[in-house]
Enzyme design. Structure first.
Site, PDB file in Angstrom:
ATOM      1  N   HIS A  33      40.967  45.789  36.173  1.00  0.00           N
ATOM      2  CA  HIS A  33      40.349  44.686  35.423  1.00  0.00           C
ATOM      3  C   HIS A  33      40.879  43.359  35.924  1.00  0.00           C
ATOM      4  O   HIS A  33      42.002  43.265  36.424  1.00  0.00           O
ATOM      5  CB  HIS A  33      40.580  44.827  33.913  1.00  0.00           C
ATOM      6  CG  HIS A  33      42.020  45.000  33.514  1.00  0.00           C
ATOM      7  ND1 HIS A  33      42.682  46.185  33.649  1.00  0.00           N
ATOM      8  CD2 HIS A  33      42.914  44.130  32.984  1.00  0.00           C
ATOM      9  CE1 HIS A  33      43.934  46.054  33.219  1.00  0.00           C
ATOM     10  NE2 HIS A  33      44.104  44.803  32.821  1.00  0.00           N
ATOM     11  N   HIS A  68      41.389  39.382  34.706  1.00  0.00           N
ATOM     12  CA  HIS A  68      41.424  38.424  33.607  1.00  0.00           C
ATOM     13  C   HIS A  68      40.850  37.099  34.100  1.00  0.00           C
ATOM     14  O   HIS A  68      41.307  36.573  35.123  1.00  0.00           O
ATOM     15  CB  HIS A  68      42.863  38.152  33.158  1.00  0.00           C
ATOM     16  CG  HIS A  68      43.623  39.352  32.661  1.00  0.00           C
ATOM     17  ND1 HIS A  68      43.870  39.572  31.322  1.00  0.00           N
ATOM     18  CD2 HIS A  68      44.200  40.396  33.319  1.00  0.00           C
ATOM     19  CE1 HIS A  68      44.579  40.684  31.176  1.00  0.00           C
ATOM     20  NE2 HIS A  68      44.799  41.203  32.376  1.00  0.00           N
TER      21      HIS A  68
END
Ligand code: AMP
Length: 112
Positions: free
Chosen positions: A98, A100
């Site tokens: 992932h 951010h």
């Protein structure tokens, strides 16, 4: 597979969607560290940056390209950071790649 972000992508756990395409899904971080804090995840499960060879190039590119789309949607006209924590030293807490997208305020120059 018992993966939090896979469950979010599948809609089994609720999330505040910001952006989606065929390769990636973006949603608000549940514990924002900046006024705008969005996570971009590939729909295909890979555990993190060390496993990107298991992810098709177009999926990886889509995740990175999604950052500018998310930033535009979030109104981050003064800039933003794109961060991916990898491994224990970086405090990675969810083992699904992932990114951010952090923005909405002036940040410090120091990153570490
Ligand atoms: P990291 O520490 O880099 O692995 O980032 C994981 C992020 O996932 C953290 O910023 C958490 O706040 C966020 N997070 C954990 N659970 C959820 C959830 N259910 N919905 C949205 N974000 C979450």
């Amino acid at each position: 597979m018992d993966c939090l972000f896979c469950k979010i992508i599948a809609g089994e756990i609720p999330s505040a969607k910001v952006y989606e395409d065929e390769h990636c899904y973006a949603f608000k971080d549940v514990s924002p560290q900046t006024p705008s804090h969005v996570l971009i995840v590939p729909k295909k499960h890979v555990s993190g940056l060390n496993d990107t060879e298991l992810l098709p190039d177009d999926s990886l590119a889509a995740c990175v390209r999604a950052a500018a789309k998310v930033a535009k949607q979030e109104g981050l006209t003064q800039g933003y950071r794109l961060v991916s924590n990898c491994g224990p030293h970086a405090c990675q807490s969810v083992q699904h790649l992932h990114f951010h997208v952090l923005g909405g305020r002036q940040m410090e120059g120091k990153m570490g």
